[in-house]
Scaffold this active site. Structure first.
Site, PDB file in Angstrom:
ATOM      1  N   HIS A 399       0.720  -1.283   0.291  1.00 42.93           N
ATOM      2  CA  HIS A 399      -0.118   0.026  -0.329  1.00 42.93           C
ATOM      3  C   HIS A 399       0.771   0.909   0.205  1.00 42.93           C
ATOM      4  O   HIS A 399       0.638   2.419  -1.088  1.00 42.93           O
ATOM      5  CB  HIS A 399      -0.949  -0.156   1.418  1.00 42.93           C
ATOM      6  CG  HIS A 399      -1.903   1.636   1.766  1.00 42.93           C
ATOM      7  ND1 HIS A 399      -1.429   2.361   2.160  1.00 42.93           N
ATOM      8  CD2 HIS A 399      -3.059   1.347   0.604  1.00 42.93           C
ATOM      9  CE1 HIS A 399      -2.411   3.158   1.985  1.00 42.93           C
ATOM     10  NE2 HIS A 399      -3.265   2.548   0.827  1.00 42.93           N
ATOM     11  N   ARG A 491      -9.620   3.018  -7.955  1.00 40.78           N
ATOM     12  CA  ARG A 491      -9.995   2.565  -6.602  1.00 40.78           C
ATOM     13  C   ARG A 491     -11.321   3.439  -5.821  1.00 40.78           C
ATOM     14  O   ARG A 491     -10.951   4.411  -5.538  1.00 40.78           O
ATOM     15  CB  ARG A 491      -8.457   2.794  -5.528  1.00 40.78           C
ATOM     16  CG  ARG A 491      -7.217   2.059  -6.117  1.00 40.78           C
ATOM     17  CD  ARG A 491      -6.321   1.225  -5.571  1.00 40.78           C
ATOM     18  NE  ARG A 491      -5.279   0.303  -6.004  1.00 40.78           N
ATOM     19  CZ  ARG A 491      -4.061   1.450  -6.638  1.00 40.78           C
ATOM     20  NH1 ARG A 491      -4.249   2.507  -7.068  1.00 40.78           N
ATOM     21  NH2 ARG A 491      -3.127   0.295  -7.358  1.00 40.78           N
ATOM     22  N   ARG A 538     -13.644   0.665 -10.517  1.00 37.98           N
ATOM     23  CA  ARG A 538     -13.546  -0.563  -9.216  1.00 37.98           C
ATOM     24  C   ARG A 538     -14.258  -0.441  -7.779  1.00 37.98           C
ATOM     25  O   ARG A 538     -14.130   0.433  -6.878  1.00 37.98           O
ATOM     26  CB  ARG A 538     -12.119  -0.674  -9.332  1.00 37.98           C
ATOM     27  CG  ARG A 538     -12.514  -2.182  -8.109  1.00 37.98           C
ATOM     28  CD  ARG A 538     -11.099  -3.135  -7.796  1.00 37.98           C
ATOM     29  NE  ARG A 538     -10.130  -2.546  -6.586  1.00 37.98           N
ATOM     30  CZ  ARG A 538      -8.879  -2.506  -5.982  1.00 37.98           C
ATOM     31  NH1 ARG A 538      -8.296  -3.229  -6.760  1.00 37.98           N
ATOM     32  NH2 ARG A 538      -8.615  -1.779  -5.377  1.00 37.98           N
ATOM     33  N   GLU A 635      -8.599 -10.829 -10.170  1.00 37.26           N
ATOM     34  CA  GLU A 635      -7.299 -11.309  -9.111  1.00 37.26           C
ATOM     35  C   GLU A 635      -7.459 -12.748  -8.661  1.00 37.26           C
ATOM     36  O   GLU A 635      -6.488 -13.266  -7.687  1.00 37.26           O
ATOM     37  CB  GLU A 635      -7.898 -10.672  -8.178  1.00 37.26           C
ATOM     38  CG  GLU A 635      -7.881  -8.825  -8.739  1.00 37.26           C
ATOM     39  CD  GLU A 635      -8.834  -8.292  -7.536  1.00 37.26           C
ATOM     40  OE1 GLU A 635      -8.199  -7.238  -7.165  1.00 37.26           O
ATOM     41  OE2 GLU A 635     -10.047  -8.103  -8.037  1.00 37.26           O
TER      42      GLU A 635
END
Length: 759
Positions: A399, A491, A538, A635
């Site tokens: 992250h 995101r 997303r 994913e």
């Protein structure tokens, strides 16, 4: 010829001596000091297999193997190795090997000299194939009987389970893969390590040297954190010295065997290489690079003050980055306090603020250096204020790395101990390219990370679109300035975190419209920056540990492993009111004329989830495929394997999230530095899933993109273009380089097709 001395070989002899043997021969012929030796050629291995009459038996066993049945694969490998070890070597080949070994002993003036016996695998008509790490190496072999025994073991290691699996996964025919064996005098190293003749990340003409005590095995295997040195090749100026705590080393015991021991206390933090030795190494690196005509990755050793090269190979991961020679000079920045991975380039100075709890975020003020174990999405507001980020944990896909690169904030991750070594309110300077944190605040300026194409440069046109990943509205203009063809991943998590309130609390408090407006207003900023280019939104993918600290997040469950838990579309279908708010936000923008926004669902493992998500979208008055493009992330291996079924249900696009796909395929937590060395998007299993997804989508006319870290790696991008991918979405700072890579890959495909037509 079945046996050849190094002096009789060159780099063109890969088919005879394998890559390792051919390069040792090339170095020897070039006059580079290399411990002497010889190669038992691939033809000797072929002769042995034919004369022993075991080829058909071995191939018969291989034909029956299911490589996905681990126990069966291991059993077959052991059976084949035993066949080889028990088969006699032809008498004339034994005589050749004895003769060459005895000549080597005479040459070095030792009876039964110690040698290293290393595999050097090759493949017929496949000189570019890499079989590194698949076969065995044996050290401190002494006497002609032992040499013959271990040569046979090296041959047998061609059929280690890992080697069989590798060849099957990469479609190499077992019958066409051969193995040469290098027999080389052992260098009894006092100190050893590796040297890149250029910076492998940037291409700068700087020798990067790592060294530790004893044999080089400790450095190559990763058992020790070695000293790190950087030498400017223009003038041999030593521009950086990083001394590590070297806890272990490999040395020889009284029997001559290599053993791992603790480094004596007085040497643990002692500098391994002197200035003179660094210059000597750098000069040798220059010679090797000039001889090969390309940057090289080398292994070296000092034995009683004599320098030897043990191996050299081209740097295969070198990109096209061009460094500014005047920039990023850290030679005068003082003591290095901690070192880690350079995750986001640039230099930053400021006062240290150590964040061990989410309640401490208010400590971070504009210009501070934020130091924490690992960042989470709810730390983003504080990250925006920081001049730099330093973490104990994490790798280049964690992250902290992703968000720092997107915001253009220098970042160093995976230091291991920054939160305990660095002191609150002390001034520090961090180098986000080299992964170093120095004592004191420096006036050194960060080199600007240029993401926009210059006005003077002609634009590079590609059929394959190059898009940008965006996490926050603030990053949209910077990302759009790159000339990206759209947003391949917007995101949601950070858009919702702006209010600092759990999305479920908005709904519970009757403030659904406020949540919808928050999402819509933030998405609109990104859509405006890129309009009319596509922006793929997303939907929420929030592991429970990331939202638990928000207002209203006290009811979040505490999961043992949130990355494998209640997140992605599985969670949103359990909490459909949140998902419907997202769909309503996109509908609101669509009604304003923003027709460039597409929706994709995250972390799907079943086509049934796609059906339910589309039904909820229709329920709010936004029709998938008619009003809005509707797609999905791939994913999870299950999604890649079942992609046909998703296509049958109906999708407009697919985006490969390779960060999660890699960790779920390999069972490697991408935020855990203890297993970071096992995390690679290039693992054959991961690449096979990627290739399958792309080709199935291409055949069905479904757009296919990639938005994981792999989309920023040039040599992976080349493969993706070859598979037929529609677009590549990378971090904003990589867009320009990815576009160059895509253009080259497309040109190569055109050129190859033209050549075939001329044949």
């Amino acid at each position: 010829m079945y046996v050849k001395k190094f002096e009789e070989l060159s780099k063109s002899d890969i088919g005879i001596a394998g890559g390792k043997g051919a390069n040792l021969g090339e170095l020897t012929q070039a006059g580079i000091p290399v411990p002497p030796g010889f190669v038992v050629t691939a033809q000797a291995y072929e002769y042995f297999m034919d004369e022993a009459g075991i080829n058909d038996k071995v191939m018969g066993i291989l034909e029956k193997i299911d490589i996905n049945d681990t126990k069966a694969l291991q059993a077959a490998a052991e059976e084949i190795k035993q066949i080889i070890i028990e088969s006699p070597i032809p008498d004339d080949l034994v005589l050749f090997i004895r003769e060459y070994y005895n000549q080597l002993c005479q040459r070095v003036g030792e009876d039964d000299t110690d040698v290293a016996i290393r595999s050097s695998a090759t493949a017929e008509d496949l000189p570019e194939a890499s079989f590194a790490g698949q076969q065995d190496t044996f050290l401190h072999v002494s006497g002609d009987d032992e040499v013959i025994e271990y040569i046979r073991k090296c041959w047998a290691s061609l059929f280690e389970a890992r080697a069989i699996f590798y060849r099957e996964e990469n479609n190499f025919e077992h019958s066409k893969v051969y193995i040469a064996v290098v027999v080389q005098k052992m260098a009894i190293a006092d100190k050893a390590g590796v040297m890149f003749t250029v910076n492998p990340s940037t291409g700068e003409e700087i020798a990067l040297i790592e060294g530790s005590w004893g044999l080089g095995e400790s450095v190559v295997s990763g058992d020790v954190t070695p000293d790190n040195y950087q030498v400017d090749k223009k003038n041999n100026e030593i521009i950086n010295v990083t001394i590590s705590d070297k806890k272990v080393m490999y040395t020889n015991d009284e029997t001559g065997t290599s053993v791992k021991v603790e480094v004596p206390d007085e040497l643990r933090k002692e500098r391994v290489l002197s200035d003179e030795e660094l210059v000597e190494l750098t000069e040798m690196g220059k010679r090797v690079q000039a001889h090969y005509g390309e940057p090289m990755d080398t292994e070296w050793a000092f034995e009683r003050d004599n320098l030897f090269l043990l191996q050299a190979r081209p740097i295969t991961t070198l990109g096209d980055a061009v460094a500014d020679d005047a920039a990023d000079d850290t030679s005068d920045l003082g003591d290095v306090l901690v070192r880690g991975l350079g995750a986001s380039p640039g230099m930053a100075s400021g006062e240290v603020k150590i964040i061990l709890d989410i309640d401490e975020l208010d400590k971070v003020e504009d210009g501070d250096v934020m130091v924490t174990t690992m960042t989470t999405p709810d730390m983003v507001p504080a990250m925006r204020r920081a001049s730099g980020i330093v973490t104990d944990e994490g790798g280049v896909t964690c992250h902290a790395s992703i968000i720092s690169r997107e915001l253009g904030i220098p970042c160093v991750v995976g230091t291991g101990d920054a939160t305990s070594v660095l002191k609150e309110n002390d001034g520090v300077t961090l180098d986000g390219k080299k992964g170093l944190v120095f004592a004191g605040i420096s006036d050194a300026k960060s080199e600007e990370v240029v993401v926009a194409a210059t006005a003077e440069a002609a634009p590079i046109l590609t059929v394959t679109e190059v898009k940008a990943n965006v996490s926050m509205p603030e990053a949209a203009e910077r990302a759009a300035a790159t000339g990206a063809d759209g947003v391949g991943l917007l995101r949601t998590e950070h858009l919702m975190l702006t209010a600092g309130i759990h999305p479920g609390k908005f709904i519970a408090d009757g403030r659904e419209d406020e949540l919808i407006d928050t999402i819509a207003d933030n998405v609109q900023i990104v859509a405006d920056a890129f309009y009319p280019k596509p922006v793929w939104y997303r939907t929420l993918d929030a592991p429970t540990d990331e939202f638990i600290t928000l207002e209203g997040g006290e009811n979040e469950p505490r999961e043992h492993n949130p990355m494998l838990g209640w997140r992605g579309i599985r969670r949103e279908l359990d909490q459909p009111e949140i998902l419907k708010c997202e769909f309503k936000a996109i509908k609101k923008l669509h009604e304003k004329g923003y027709t460039n926004i597409g929706i994709m669902i995250p972390l799907s493992q079943s086509p049934a989830e796609l059906v339910q998500a589309k039904a909820l979208c229709s329920e709010v008055g936004l029709e998938p495929h008619k009003d809005v493009d509707f797609g999905m992330m791939v994913e999870i291996p299950a999604a890649a394997i079942m992609i046909d079924e998703y296509i049958d249900i109906g999708i407009d696009f697919v985006s490969l999230g390779t960060n999660d796909l890699t960790q779920y395929t390999l069972a490697v937590d991408r935020n855990n530095e203890f297993v970071a060395k096992h995390y690679t998007e290039e693992h054959p299993a991961v690449m096979k899933l990627i290739e399958r997804t792309i080709k199935k989508c291409v055949a069905a006319g479904v757009k296919c993109s990639i938005c994981g870290q792999a989309g920023s790696v040039p040599h992976i991008v080349e493969k993706l273009v070859g598979f037929g991918i529609t677009s590549v979405s990378s971090n904003a700072d990589a867009v320009a380089e990815v576009r160059k890579t895509v253009a080259r890959a497309e040109q190569k495909i055109i050129l190859d097709a033209a050549r075939k037509r001329l044949e």
